[in-house]
Design an enzyme around this catalytic site. Structure first.
Site, PDB file in Angstrom:
ATOM      1  N   GLN A  71       0.858  -1.183   0.000  1.00 52.35           N
ATOM      2  CA  GLN A  71       0.000   0.000   0.000  1.00 52.35           C
ATOM      3  C   GLN A  71       0.888   1.224   0.000  1.00 52.35           C
ATOM      4  O   GLN A  71       1.829   1.305   0.779  1.00 52.35           O
ATOM      5  CB  GLN A  71      -0.892   0.010   1.253  1.00 52.35           C
ATOM      6  CG  GLN A  71      -1.793   1.238   1.361  1.00 52.35           C
ATOM      7  CD  GLN A  71      -2.952   1.185   0.390  1.00 52.35           C
ATOM      8  OE1 GLN A  71      -3.511   0.123   0.154  1.00 52.35           O
ATOM      9  NE2 GLN A  71      -3.283   2.319  -0.188  1.00 52.35           N
ATOM     10  N   GLY A  72       0.640   2.161  -0.900  1.00 47.70           N
ATOM     11  CA  GLY A  72       1.433   3.374  -0.977  1.00 47.70           C
ATOM     12  C   GLY A  72       0.582   4.614  -0.917  1.00 47.70           C
ATOM     13  O   GLY A  72      -0.646   4.551  -0.808  1.00 47.70           O
ATOM     14  N   GLY A  73       1.238   5.767  -1.004  1.00 54.06           N
ATOM     15  CA  GLY A  73       0.524   7.030  -0.902  1.00 54.06           C
ATOM     16  C   GLY A  73      -0.439   7.272  -2.036  1.00 54.06           C
ATOM     17  O   GLY A  73      -1.387   8.031  -1.903  1.00 54.06           O
ATOM     18  N   SER A 132      -2.619   1.077  -4.247  1.00 49.27           N
ATOM     19  CA  SER A 132      -2.173  -0.252  -3.859  1.00 49.27           C
ATOM     20  C   SER A 132      -1.504  -0.955  -5.030  1.00 49.27           C
ATOM     21  O   SER A 132      -1.709  -0.611  -6.190  1.00 49.27           O
ATOM     22  CB  SER A 132      -3.366  -1.084  -3.366  1.00 49.27           C
ATOM     23  OG  SER A 132      -4.019  -0.438  -2.292  1.00 49.27           O
ATOM     24  N   VAL A 133      -0.703  -1.980  -4.694  1.00 47.94           N
ATOM     25  CA  VAL A 133      -0.047  -2.811  -5.702  1.00 47.94           C
ATOM     26  C   VAL A 133      -0.494  -4.250  -5.498  1.00 47.94           C
ATOM     27  O   VAL A 133      -0.512  -4.752  -4.368  1.00 47.94           O
ATOM     28  CB  VAL A 133       1.487  -2.700  -5.601  1.00 47.94           C
ATOM     29  CG1 VAL A 133       2.151  -3.579  -6.650  1.00 47.94           C
ATOM     30  CG2 VAL A 133       1.920  -1.256  -5.771  1.00 47.94           C
ATOM     31  N   ASP A 140      13.307  10.206  -6.439  1.00 46.42           N
ATOM     32  CA  ASP A 140      12.820   9.466  -5.265  1.00 46.42           C
ATOM     33  C   ASP A 140      13.548   8.132  -5.158  1.00 46.42           C
ATOM     34  O   ASP A 140      12.951   7.113  -4.843  1.00 46.42           O
ATOM     35  CB  ASP A 140      11.310   9.244  -5.352  1.00 46.42           C
ATOM     36  CG  ASP A 140      10.717   8.878  -3.982  1.00 46.42           C
ATOM     37  OD1 ASP A 140      11.338   9.235  -2.962  1.00 46.42           O
ATOM     38  OD2 ASP A 140       9.671   8.232  -3.940  1.00 46.42           O
TER      39      ASP A 140
END
EC number: 2.7.11.1
Length: 749
Positions: free
Chosen positions: A462-464, A467-468, A579
């Site tokens: 889960q990211g900002g 989701s993956v 990043d």
């Protein structure tokens, strides 16, 4: 498990061993070993002889490291029965038994009966193994490695013979000055895969978790102390360096949170879908009774109905005890095995091990801040929170209708403001399928089928910005699907960046995009699936870090540099990633590094040298110089504890460089495989990359040359990070990291 590095005199610092000795060549019938004599290994590393504690009359026959002060004993023959007679000696009998005579008091210790022999001798091998050898055949008749004490050396081993029930274990001393058998036993379990287990009497005291067959711990010394600590250490210079100790934290003690409890930073919690068994006791901090399931499972084998159970993934887990090994070739097969077995309460597919399932209560579960495995637990679907009672739904209809009317008006105004601002501030392209040159547009139903309709069991992270998920296409190809969250205010720009950029970038050290899906409000990116997850899951995991030795780490550093050089110089687009960090470096099945997550990347023209943007982004510099130091040391950049001080990794690297050339910065777990010149060179390059003046930093072309040649390097100056860290912590935070903008946390590509 957690790895803790610090210098230590270990165990016997305050204990004086008394012995005065001269060496003999070997032990045979005509030449016993007496008090005052020693037998050394041919390489001069180990020594056998008599010793005592603090001028005591009690003498023990033992093996220790030769020439190391204070003396560290690794094996004792007569643990329970010290000799007190000054004429005591170790002899070898006609039947090849070792006999320790206590003068006129008789035999104090014997190696026991051996195979018949017409003549034998005793020697101390270069591995620290006391062996009895047949003079004629040369075969080994007896060895101390079959009778371990509290210490395991590199070529000795713990063992459990399933056929005979015979075990080789480590047993603690009663105290630092009493080698008699103590309270703790370290053994390996009969489970497949095995795990290390410390017992205190009949009760488990500490558990390692399952070990991968491929993991090989080539460590100088493993000890179970009289206090029950498992300590792994190596000798460096004049000190012992403690590489690992367990238990080191309250969560390390076995079963501290009881059944279905999970220990997180010294506090016990219940898994999702579970509640404390005894709430009042739980509130008082008595967690040993654990948790119980809130909603009973109603399992139907082979059920595919929507009201069937579901699996909830929990990340960064030390797998609980009482697992069973299931033959599954991949995570999907593991999921299906558990799904179709009603007694299966959870599953985990672990790289290097395979599929583990749980049919019993979860016991001794720990959640780490990073690393560990993904445990998918079976829950009733009602735990999703999606099924409401009809009465609640009916009562909400009127309120919901009113909300929608008001919300529509507000939404229309918001859309106008967003579009108005976007026309001035956003990139000058629209989110249209035709912009995706060279990529394949997937149908939504194809992706839904591949990901089992974005099921939680397929969720990788889960990211900002969303989701993956892991997916599998009809042709069997595994994919990773990044699903943009509709609630993300910034996500569309990052999504468009990744499509436009990655679809035009082709390099073996960049993650490859397979296509995308744009349907309605849905925005999906489809990548190649990375079997070994991300680099941080190896570097910051106490077990997995052992799988990447120094040559592999150096290859990874060079691979990252090649990828960044391609982005800056050789690609059709000039790209600044912005990043880059170890969590954005994915590893394929051959552990080749691939740069991922281009959500914050920026394109620039070949004549441009500045990245003009108002957005605060990730790491500073070209190759994220901190990455080099993290890969070398195995420690996170933000804080690095050394002794009683806490400082940034860069600050410590600078001090280490000034004092020792930086070699003590190396992760001690890979010290055996290191090439010192390469390590020093990489640390020097890392320090050059964080120089305050841009002119003092290497560009990517110079960086590649530095990493692939042996030419002389400029001497680094003291980095600004080091100067300002203590004076102005808020200022240093601005300099070091703004990783709050991390865009995805991907645990299983």
């Amino acid at each position: 498990m957690r790895i803790t590095f610090f210098a230590s005199l270990l165990l016997f610092t305050n204990t004086i061993f008394i012995s005065f000795s001269f060496a003999i060549a070997g032990i045979n019938k005509e030449s016993p070993l007496s008090i005052g004599q020693t037998l050394s290994s041919s390489n001069g590393v180990y020594e056998l002889g008599f010793f005592s504690f603090n001028n005591s009359e009690n003498h023990y026959l033992g093996i220790w490291f030769k020439g190391i002060i204070p003396r560290v004993v690794v094996w004792v023959a007569n643990r329970e029965n010290p000799v007190t007679d000054s004429t005591a000696n170790l002899a070898i009998s006609s039947n090849a038994s070792l006999l320790l005579y206590n003068g006129k008091h008789g035999v104090a210790w014997s190696s026991g009966e051996t195979l018949a022999s017409n003549g034998s001798r005793a020697e101390l091998s270069d591995t620290g193994n006391l062996i009895v050898i047949d003079n004629f055949s040369g075969r080994t008749l007896w060895q101390s490695f079959d009778h371990l004490g509290d210490t395991m050396l590199p070529f000795s081993a713990l063992m459990y013979n399933l056929a005979t029930g015979e075990k080789q274990v480590l047993t603690s001393w009663k105290s630092y000055t009493n080698p008699a058998v103590g309270d703790f036993v370290l053994q390996i379990t009969t489970q497949v895969p095995t795990q290390a287990l410390t017992m205190r009497g009949s009760k488990p005291y500490w558990r390692s978790g399952p070990w991968a067959k491929t993991r090989n711990f080539k460590l100088p010394r493993i000890v179970i102390t009289s206090k029950g600590s498992l300590e792994i250490s190596r000798h460096s210079g004049t000190d012992w360096v403690l590489n690992f100790v367990a238990p080191a934290h309250s969560c390390d003690y076995y079963g501290v949170c009881g059944p279905f409890g999970i220990c997180v930073k010294s506090v016990c919690k219940c898994f999702k879908g579970f509640i404390p068994k005894y709430i009042e006791e739980w509130k008082r901090g008595n967690w040993t009774d654990g948790c119980v399931r809130r909603t009973k499972l109603h399992c139907q084998e082979n059920s595919t109905k929507k009201d069937a159970n579901f699996f909830h993934p929990v990340a960064n887990i030390k797998p609980p005890d009482f697992y069973e090994f299931a033959s599954a070739v991949d995570a999907e097969g593991c999921y299906k095995i558990c799904l179709h077995n009603c007694s299966c309460l959870a599953f985990s597919y672990i790289h290097g091990i395979g599929c583990l399932i749980w049919n019993q209560d979860f016991m001794d579960t720990v959640q780490f801040s990073a690393g560990g495995e993904i445990l998918s637990i079976r829950l009733a679907r009602s735990e999703l929170g999606g099924n409401k009672r009809k009465k609640t739904i009916t009562a909400s209809i009127v309120s919901l209708s009113l909300f929608l009317i008001l919300g529509s008006t507000a939404f229309g105004f918001w859309r106008y403001r967003v579009k108005h601002n976007a026309s001035q501030d956003a990139p000058k392209y629209d989110l249209e399928p035709q912009d995706v040159s060279g990529s394949y547009l997937f149908e939504m139903n194809t992706i839904q089928t591949a990901t089992n309709n974005f099921s939680l069991s397929n969720k990788l992270g889960q990211g900002g910005f969303g989701s993956v998920y892991k997916g599998k296409l009809q042709d069997g190809k595994e994919i990773a699907v990044k699903r943009l969250s509709s609630s993300s205010g910034q996500g569309k720009e990052e999504f468009m960046n990744e499509i436009v950029l990655i679809s035009k970038l082709q390099h073996k050290n960049l993650v490859r995009i397979l296509g995308c899906c744009i349907e309605g409000e849905e925005r999906l990116l489809i990548y190649e699936f990375m079997l070994n997850k991300s680099l941080d899951t190896f570097l910051f995991d106490s077990r997995k870090r052992l799988e990447i030795d120094w040559p592999k780490r150096f290859d990874i550093i060079q691979g990252i540099a090649r990828g960044i050089h391609y982005l800056h110089r050789d690609s059709c687009l000039k790209v600044i990633h912005r990043d880059l960090k170890v969590s954005n470096i994915l590893l394929d099945e051959k552990m080749n590094p691939k740069i991922s997550d281009f959500g914050l990347a920026r394109m620039y023209q070949g004549t441009e040298y500045q990245d003009n943007t108002r957005r605060v982004v990730g790491t500073l510099g070209y190759m994220s110089p901190e990455d080099i130091l993290e890969i070398i040391s195995g420690e996170k950049i933000s804080r690095f504890s050394y002794g009683k001080e806490e400082k940034t990794l860069i600050a410590y690297a600078w001090e280490s460089w000034c004092e020792t050339g930086g070699v003590d910065l190396l992760d001690k777990d890979v010290a055996d495989s290191c090439r010192p010149l390469e390590v020093e060179r990489c640390i020097q390059i890392g320090l050059l990359c964080v120089q305050h003046q841009p002119a003092d930093r290497p560009n990517t072309l110079e960086l590649m040359s530095m990493l692939t040649t042996t030419s002389d390097l400029p001497s680094p100056k003291q980095p600004t990070f080091v100067v300002h860290w203590r004076d102005d912590e808020s200022s240093s935070k601005d300099l070091i990291t703004v990783n709050e903008m991390t865009k995805s946390v991907i645990l299983g590509r």
